[in-house]
Motif scaffolding. Structure first.
Motif, mmCIF file in Angstrom:
data_model
loop_
_atom_site.group_PDB
_atom_site.id
_atom_site.type_symbol
_atom_site.label_atom_id
_atom_site.label_comp_id
_atom_site.label_asym_id
_atom_site.label_seq_id
_atom_site.Cartn_x
_atom_site.Cartn_y
_atom_site.Cartn_z
ATOM 1 N N PRO A 75 0.805 -1.227 0.000
ATOM 2 C CA PRO A 75 0.000 0.000 0.000
ATOM 3 C C PRO A 75 0.835 1.273 0.000
ATOM 4 C CG PRO A 75 -0.125 -1.095 2.135
ATOM 5 C CD PRO A 75 0.544 -2.044 1.188
ATOM 6 N N ILE A 76 2.009 1.244 0.637
ATOM 7 C CA ILE A 76 2.877 2.423 0.602
ATOM 8 C C ILE A 76 3.351 2.674 -0.828
ATOM 9 C CG2 ILE A 76 5.146 3.304 1.271
ATOM 10 C CD1 ILE A 76 4.735 1.985 4.001
ATOM 11 N N GLY A 77 3.788 1.615 -1.494
ATOM 12 C CA GLY A 77 4.241 1.755 -2.872
ATOM 13 C C GLY A 77 3.139 2.186 -3.811
ATOM 14 N N ARG A 78 1.901 1.793 -3.510
ATOM 15 C CA ARG A 78 0.767 2.191 -4.331
ATOM 16 C C ARG A 78 0.494 3.687 -4.197
ATOM 17 N NH1 ARG A 78 -3.718 -1.456 -2.699
ATOM 18 N NH2 ARG A 78 -4.097 0.027 -1.013
ATOM 19 N N ALA A 79 0.629 4.201 -2.989
ATOM 20 C CA ALA A 79 0.359 5.619 -2.743
ATOM 21 C C ALA A 79 1.554 6.502 -3.048
ATOM 22 C CB ALA A 79 -0.069 5.821 -1.289
ATOM 23 N N LEU A 106 13.065 4.300 8.621
ATOM 24 C CA LEU A 106 12.794 4.210 7.184
ATOM 25 C C LEU A 106 11.314 3.972 6.916
ATOM 26 C CD1 LEU A 106 15.871 2.135 5.938
ATOM 27 C CD2 LEU A 106 15.484 4.603 5.739
ATOM 28 N N LEU A 107 10.673 3.144 7.731
ATOM 29 C CA LEU A 107 9.230 2.937 7.578
ATOM 30 C C LEU A 107 8.466 4.227 7.864
ATOM 31 C CD1 LEU A 107 8.618 -0.600 9.141
ATOM 32 C CD2 LEU A 107 8.275 0.078 6.761
ATOM 33 N N ALA A 108 8.917 4.966 8.880
ATOM 34 C CA ALA A 108 8.264 6.244 9.197
ATOM 35 C C ALA A 108 8.385 7.211 8.018
ATOM 36 C CB ALA A 108 8.894 6.850 10.448
ATOM 37 N N HIS A 109 9.568 7.264 7.411
ATOM 38 C CA HIS A 109 9.760 8.130 6.251
ATOM 39 C C HIS A 109 8.829 7.718 5.113
ATOM 40 C CE1 HIS A 109 11.588 9.419 2.433
ATOM 41 N NE2 HIS A 109 11.991 10.479 3.117
ATOM 42 N N PRO A 116 5.011 5.638 -4.965
ATOM 43 C CA PRO A 116 5.923 4.674 -5.612
ATOM 44 C C PRO A 116 7.396 4.872 -5.271
ATOM 45 C CG PRO A 116 4.251 5.437 -7.159
ATOM 46 C CD PRO A 116 4.100 6.278 -5.927
ATOM 47 N N ARG A 117 7.808 6.101 -5.093
ATOM 48 C CA ARG A 117 9.223 6.349 -4.803
ATOM 49 C C ARG A 117 9.606 5.875 -3.397
ATOM 50 N NH1 ARG A 117 10.431 12.461 -7.187
ATOM 51 N NH2 ARG A 117 9.964 11.978 -9.388
ATOM 52 N N ALA A 118 8.616 5.680 -2.542
ATOM 53 C CA ALA A 118 8.890 5.254 -1.170
ATOM 54 C C ALA A 118 8.917 3.737 -1.021
ATOM 55 C CB ALA A 118 7.851 5.846 -0.220
ATOM 56 N N ARG A 119 8.618 3.007 -2.090
ATOM 57 C CA ARG A 119 8.543 1.547 -1.993
ATOM 58 C C ARG A 119 9.870 0.938 -1.543
ATOM 59 N NH1 ARG A 119 5.191 -2.269 -4.329
ATOM 60 N NH2 ARG A 119 4.211 -0.650 -5.620
ATOM 61 N N THR A 120 10.965 1.363 -2.150
ATOM 62 C CA THR A 120 12.272 0.800 -1.796
ATOM 63 C C THR A 120 12.639 1.125 -0.358
ATOM 64 O OG1 THR A 120 13.025 0.963 -4.094
ATOM 65 C CG2 THR A 120 14.716 0.743 -2.398
ATOM 66 N N VAL A 121 12.352 2.353 0.075
ATOM 67 C CA VAL A 121 12.632 2.749 1.457
ATOM 68 C C VAL A 121 11.823 1.896 2.423
ATOM 69 C CG1 VAL A 121 12.466 4.627 3.140
ATOM 70 C CG2 VAL A 121 13.230 5.105 0.807
ATOM 71 N N ALA A 122 10.546 1.680 2.102
ATOM 72 C CA ALA A 122 9.687 0.861 2.960
ATOM 73 C C ALA A 122 10.182 -0.582 3.024
ATOM 74 C CB ALA A 122 8.245 0.905 2.455
ATOM 75 N N ALA A 123 10.567 -1.130 1.876
ATOM 76 C CA ALA A 123 11.049 -2.510 1.836
ATOM 77 C C ALA A 123 12.353 -2.662 2.626
ATOM 78 C CB ALA A 123 11.261 -2.949 0.387
ATOM 79 N N THR A 124 13.235 -1.684 2.508
ATOM 80 C CA THR A 124 14.494 -1.729 3.264
ATOM 81 C C THR A 124 14.224 -1.640 4.760
ATOM 82 O OG1 THR A 124 15.647 -0.655 1.424
ATOM 83 C CG2 THR A 124 16.747 -0.650 3.573
ATOM 84 N N GLY A 125 13.315 -0.752 5.151
ATOM 85 C CA GLY A 125 12.953 -0.627 6.561
ATOM 86 C C GLY A 125 12.360 -1.910 7.105
#
Length: 221
Positions: free
Chosen positions: A32-36, A89-92, A38-47
């Motif tokens: 859902p983060i990547g859907r809203a 990273l998840l917070a970001h 897209p540029r944050a998907r990698t950051v979310a996955a790393t977190g």
């Protein structure tokens, strides 16, 4: 605490359950983060990966000690450095996901370098003090940002169940602190702690699942 004396293997194995639940929840939030955003998907996955690695490291240390193996302190000490960075990273990533009705200016992502500087300062503080306290405090702060932002995003998206489950996750997380800080860590008390932790992380899994399976038209997260 001397885990070698009072830490049965069954308790050590159960400690992997909340670790896996947290990892699953964090991973489910990537979609859902990547859907809203897209540029944050990698950051979310790393977190998400770092959060899981931190919990797995500490649980692995406990199991090793419970099996009368060597006391591998790097596994024990890796918990808060990894959790702090992972939740930051998840917070970001969550802050990068817009709320319904946000203005274009409000949808701008916060600078990632600021989060990196914050973690670096806490890590240096922990090294200087020879204590995990600065990183532990940063972890709590990052978890709080994640929880509050998830509640706002879930409410904005019309997902009150996800918002409620996230609130329970936050309350459970705060309740675990005083329990873990008690000096008389009997086996019974540790079972209570880990049972509470398992239920707490299960609430986060439910919230993440609700958000990940919701319709993209309904949910902006």
């Amino acid at each position: 605490m001397e885990y070698a004396l009072e830490y049965p293997v069954s308790l050590a194995l159960e400690d992997f359950v909340p670790v896996v639940l947290t990892g699953v929840a964090a991973a489910r939030l990537v979609k859902p983060i990547g859907r809203a955003a897209p540029r944050a998907r990698t950051v979310a996955a790393t977190g998400a990966a770092l959060v899981f690695a931190g919990g797995l490291s500490k649980a692995g240390w406990k199991l090793t000690v419970a099996l009368d193996g060597p006391d591998i302190q790097p596994l024990n000490k890796a918990l808060f450095p990894l959790l702090a960075l992972g939740f930051l990273l998840l917070a970001h990533a969550l802050l990068s996901a817009p709320l319904t009705g946000d203005t274009p200016r409000a949808r701008r992502s916060p600078p990632l370098w600021g989060f990196a500087v914050t973690w670096t300062a806490a890590a240096i503080g922990s090294l200087a003090l020879r204590s995990t306290l600065p990183l532990m405090v940063l972890t709590i702060a990052a978890v709080t940002v994640c929880g509050v932002r998830l509640i706002l995003l879930a409410s904005s998206a019309g997902e009150p169940r996800a918002a409620t489950a996230t609130g329970l996750w936050l309350l459970g997380t705060y309740a675990l602190g005083p329990l873990a800080a008690r000096p008389d860590q009997s086996v019974a008390l540790q079972w209570v702690e880990q049972s509470c932790n398992t239920l707490t992380q299960a609430a986060l899994v439910y919230a993440a699942w609700r958000l990940s399976v919701s319709s993209p038209r309904k949910v902006t997260l």
